[in-house]
Design an enzyme around this catalytic site. Sequence first.
Site, mmCIF file in Angstrom:
data_model
loop_
_atom_site.group_PDB
_atom_site.id
_atom_site.type_symbol
_atom_site.label_atom_id
_atom_site.label_comp_id
_atom_site.label_asym_id
_atom_site.label_seq_id
_atom_site.Cartn_x
_atom_site.Cartn_y
_atom_site.Cartn_z
ATOM 1 N N SER A 293 0.345 11.906 -0.143
ATOM 2 C CA SER A 293 0.725 10.625 -0.814
ATOM 3 C C SER A 293 1.637 10.968 -2.178
ATOM 4 C CB SER A 293 -0.441 9.828 -1.072
ATOM 5 O OG SER A 293 -1.446 10.521 -1.658
ATOM 6 N N HIS B 21 0.342 7.441 5.347
ATOM 7 C CA HIS B 21 1.673 7.355 4.947
ATOM 8 C C HIS B 21 2.482 7.927 6.364
ATOM 9 C CE1 HIS B 21 1.204 6.613 0.717
ATOM 10 N NE2 HIS B 21 0.090 7.274 0.746
ATOM 11 N N LYS C 30 0.036 -0.315 4.037
ATOM 12 C CA LYS C 30 1.334 0.305 3.377
ATOM 13 C C LYS C 30 2.362 -0.266 4.627
ATOM 14 C CE LYS C 30 -0.943 3.510 0.666
ATOM 15 N NZ LYS C 30 -2.147 4.220 0.812
HETATM 16 C C1 LIG Z 1 -3.531 4.450 0.235
HETATM 17 C C2 LIG Z 1 -4.134 5.405 0.769
HETATM 18 C C3 LIG Z 1 -5.568 5.349 1.195
HETATM 19 C C4 LIG Z 1 -6.257 4.091 0.800
HETATM 20 O O1 LIG Z 1 -5.912 2.888 1.512
HETATM 21 P P1 LIG Z 1 -6.047 1.562 0.855
HETATM 22 O O2 LIG Z 1 -5.814 0.591 2.251
HETATM 23 O O3 LIG Z 1 -4.858 0.997 0.025
HETATM 24 O O4 LIG Z 1 -7.381 1.262 0.267
HETATM 25 C C5 LIG Z 1 -6.240 6.262 1.832
HETATM 26 N N1 LIG Z 1 -5.532 7.330 2.005
HETATM 27 C C6 LIG Z 1 -4.378 7.710 1.680
HETATM 28 C C7 LIG Z 1 -3.664 9.051 2.080
HETATM 29 C C8 LIG Z 1 -3.749 6.788 1.211
HETATM 30 O O5 LIG Z 1 -2.247 7.012 0.672
#
Ligand SMILES: *Cc1c(COP(=O)(O)O)cnc(C)c1O
Length: 402
Positions: free
Chosen positions: A191, A219, A250
């Site tokens: 990330s 991602h 996302k």
């Molecule tokens: C954003 C993210 C999460 C958390 O997800 P949310 O739905 O925003 O709580 C978990 N793992 C990774 C790698 C992320 O980038």
Amino acid sequence: MDFDNREDIVVGRVKAITDRLDGLYEADLYFYNQPVTELRGGARVLVKGRDMGMYASYSYLGLIGHPRINKAAKDAVDRYGTGTHGVRMLAGSLDLHKELEETIAEFKGAEAAITYTSGYVTNLTVVSSLLGRGGYVISDKLNHASIVDGCLMSGAKFLRFRHNDMEDLESRLKNIPEGATKLVVADAVFSMDGDVIDFPKIVELSKKYNCWLMIDEAHSVGVLGKTGRGIEEHFGMEGTIDIKMGTLSKTIPSVGGYIAGKKELIEFLSHASRAYIFSAALPPAQAAAANEAFKVILDEPWRMEKLKANTDQFISGIQERGFDTMETSTAIVPVLCGDDERAFALTRAAQHHDVFVLPVVSPAVPPGLARLRATVTAAHEPDEIEYAMNVIETAGKEIGII
Ligand SMILES: *Cc1c(COP(=O)(O)O)cnc(C)c1O
């Protein structure tokens, strides 16, 4: 209670942050927590009354505001209202949740799926439900905080291997006592750096050492693979991940998290994971929006192609201008600045020219590796990307980064 006439752990922690923030406010270098007041098409937003290009979004396929997804959410509100009757296991389940879970299972090529109200809580509850004392969890150094927290919470032995270093992973696996239960866990796309895990090798090692394999696809869904299905599709290795984790916040423009996998695993989680049993169900609008979004991804394959073209344009353009983008090959593009101050200064210059981008500084990344963490999406047009890169270039020269 007051923070000025007292010294203890709480005051120490609060002051460490507030003092740092005060410095940033004074220097006009603070750009976090700015409210977006309006969506202006896919890649533009209104912030502080200014129309800005959005280069900090996780909406990789530009699906926020998609008419079909908006309609699904509105219809769900009309039919079910805005909340549920509680937790999923008791009165909170809707047919919408079941539909969403079937959609996810199919999209991910799995037997079944379960949803939670965030990706963060998904990692927390799943790692800690699967493992406890006596187990081993082996995690990439740069894994997301929610994985780290899940590992800590589980009580299992928590081992970390050097980022994306498969030799280091193997040397750790070799040292675990024979017969112990092992879970290997990694992000598919990291990330902060945007690089991709060495998937073929991590699969091979997990098999060789008889480990469960869990991959976080926050991602990579809608980013990797010809049809956006993620890392297995990207490498042509379908069916190799035991525990496929992802988020609905996302590429999928909603909120929530999920696990896809074997029927038994999902049945276990829906009767044993605490975030499912003790926390309310996803609201109807969000479940319906997520369900529709997976369908839109498959119905509009041009979005994947456009994301790929925009990513190539942005990474190569930023590199040609002399910036270091580390190992990224995805829509997350670190624009390395060095110390925190330079990253803040570059952010300020970009935002003053209506390019909405944000810095990542220590402790989120190691000192000296502060950066803009810029993202492109399928919603950007090539000339907009060119403009943003020119703004970043001019400012980068003024600040002395390039
Ligand atoms: C954003 C993210 C999460 C958390 O997800 P949310 O739905 O925003 O709580 C978990 N793992 C990774 C790698 C992320 O980038």
